[in-house]
Design a protein around this motif. Structure first.
Motif, short mmCIF file in Angstrom:
data_model
loop_
_atom_site.label_atom_id
_atom_site.label_comp_id
_atom_site.label_asym_id
_atom_site.label_seq_id
_atom_site.Cartn_x
_atom_site.Cartn_y
_atom_site.Cartn_z
N ILE A 34 27.39 38.23 45.28
CA ILE A 34 27.88 36.91 45.69
C ILE A 34 27.67 35.89 44.57
CG2 ILE A 34 27.52 35.02 47.32
CD1 ILE A 34 26.76 37.14 49.40
N ALA A 35 26.52 35.99 43.89
CA ALA A 35 26.22 35.04 42.82
C ALA A 35 27.21 35.16 41.68
CB ALA A 35 24.79 35.29 42.31
N PHE A 36 27.63 36.37 41.34
CA PHE A 36 28.63 36.52 40.29
C PHE A 36 29.95 35.88 40.69
CE2 PHE A 36 26.08 39.76 38.04
CZ PHE A 36 26.36 39.38 36.73
N GLY A 37 30.33 36.02 41.95
CA GLY A 37 31.55 35.36 42.41
C GLY A 37 31.46 33.85 42.28
N GLY A 87 44.21 35.65 35.39
CA GLY A 87 44.20 37.11 35.46
C GLY A 87 43.01 37.71 34.73
N ILE A 88 42.66 37.13 33.57
CA ILE A 88 41.52 37.65 32.80
C ILE A 88 40.22 37.45 33.58
CG2 ILE A 88 40.14 37.30 30.72
CD1 ILE A 88 42.73 36.63 29.26
N ILE A 89 40.06 36.27 34.20
CA ILE A 89 38.86 36.02 35.00
C ILE A 89 38.81 36.98 36.18
CG2 ILE A 89 37.78 34.35 36.56
CD1 ILE A 89 38.49 32.16 34.67
N ALA A 108 35.81 39.58 36.76
CA ALA A 108 35.04 39.50 38.01
C ALA A 108 35.11 40.82 38.77
CB ALA A 108 35.58 38.35 38.87
N PHE A 109 36.29 41.44 38.79
CA PHE A 109 36.43 42.74 39.47
C PHE A 109 35.57 43.79 38.79
CE2 PHE A 109 38.47 46.88 39.90
CZ PHE A 109 38.55 46.98 41.28
N ALA A 110 35.51 43.77 37.47
CA ALA A 110 34.71 44.75 36.74
C ALA A 110 33.22 44.57 37.05
CB ALA A 110 34.96 44.61 35.23
N GLY A 112 30.85 47.24 39.02
CA GLY A 112 29.59 47.71 38.45
C GLY A 112 28.43 47.56 39.41
N ILE A 113 28.39 46.44 40.13
CA ILE A 113 27.30 46.23 41.10
C ILE A 113 27.43 47.20 42.26
CG2 ILE A 113 26.26 44.57 42.68
CD1 ILE A 113 27.11 42.37 40.75
#
Length: 284
Positions: free
Chosen positions: A215-218, A257-259, A263-265, A269-270
């Motif tokens: 959640i924090a990464f989002g 799109g890059i963001i 974010a998806f990557a 990973g998490i």
């Protein structure tokens, strides 16, 4: 009396008496794959985007076609944008969010665990965290500029504050959701405080902690654009804001799109880390 025992055929009543294994029905969508649905939804969204732009339902200035955005990716990759290459913009954004995430994780997890284990720590720290946590990062962005200037320190600090609270609160919630039976069982076996923490508390809180990190990464990616408004000359957020001032909508779509890909990557990973560290999550 013969030692040979006559073999008797298994009757129907004996077969019916054998236990039958019954598979418990699953609940929700935890065990059901959704990849095909997600791919179909993404294709449908792209098709709708192409159809709306193709029919001219929205002005071309505000909604370019997908193929035009794809072409613009090549242009930005080849020529750069706003005096920097695309790799420099991406590296600047990744550097800020990775450093901020590392600080938030290193500080947030111990503080959250301490708040879950000690009522004095919870009583002291809960008020300031709950006070600033609901505030949008843009509300204290001016304070970051006044206190820390317009360098990298203010940007990273803004991201740290945005990412710290969900990690800390998730760690606290993980400790508070710990079943008391596990603690009592470990104590009855003679576990010390350190053994209790390492073997019981931390593994039980880990699923909540990893969810809080995700959640924090989002939140961090959402705050990144605001952080890069502070006198930046590099970064995906800076590229988006600079392009919007010149109504370069295709470049804005490239930055978004890059963001989204980054974010998806990070999220993927998490999720992989969750599968390795807490394989029991959702199965107990």
């Amino acid at each position: 009396m013969s030692d040979i025992i006559e073999a008797r055929p298994i009757t129907a009543s004996q077969r019916e008496a054998e236990p039958k294994l019954v598979r418990m029905p699953s609940f929700g969508s935890a065990d059901k794959p959704t990849i095909a649905i997600s791919i179909g939804a993404a294709i449908a969204c792209l098709g709708l985007w192409w159809l709306v732009s193709r029919l001219g339902l929205v002005s071309h200035l505000f909604l370019p076609r997908p193929d035009e955005v794809w072409t613009q990716i090549g242009v930005v990759y080849r020529d750069g944008y706003a005096g920097a290459s695309l790799s420099e913009h991406i590296f600047a954004s990744l550097f800020r969010i990775v450093v901020a995430a590392a600080i938030a994780i290193v500080v947030g997890i111990p503080v959250g665990l301490l708040m879950g284990l000690n009522r004095w720590a919870k009583g002291i720290l809960d008020t300031p965290i709950e006070f600033y946590w609901p505030l949008p990062p843009l509300s204290y962005l001016p304070l970051m500029i006044i206190w820390l200037g317009i360098g990298e320190t203010s940007k990273i600090t803004l991201l740290v504050l945005a990412m710290f609270a969900p990690i800390c609160l998730s760690a606290q919630a993980g400790v508070r959701s710990l079943p008391l039976e596990r603690v009592n069982a470990a104590r009855s076996l003679g576990a010390s405080r350190l053994q209790l923490f390492i073997s019981i508390v931390l593994p039980s809180a880990l699923p909540e902690i990893l969810t809080g990190v995700r959640i924090a990464f989002g939140i961090g990616w959402g705050t990144l654009v605001a952080a890069e408004l502070i006198a930046s000359t590099r970064g995906i957020g800076f590229m988006i804001m600079s392009a919007s001032q010149f109504l370069a909508t295709d470049v804005v779509f490239v930055g978004i799109g890059i963001i989204a890909i980054c974010a998806f990557a990070f999220t993927a990973g998490i999720r992989i880390l969750e599968a390795v560290l807490v394989p029991w999550k959702g199965k107990l």
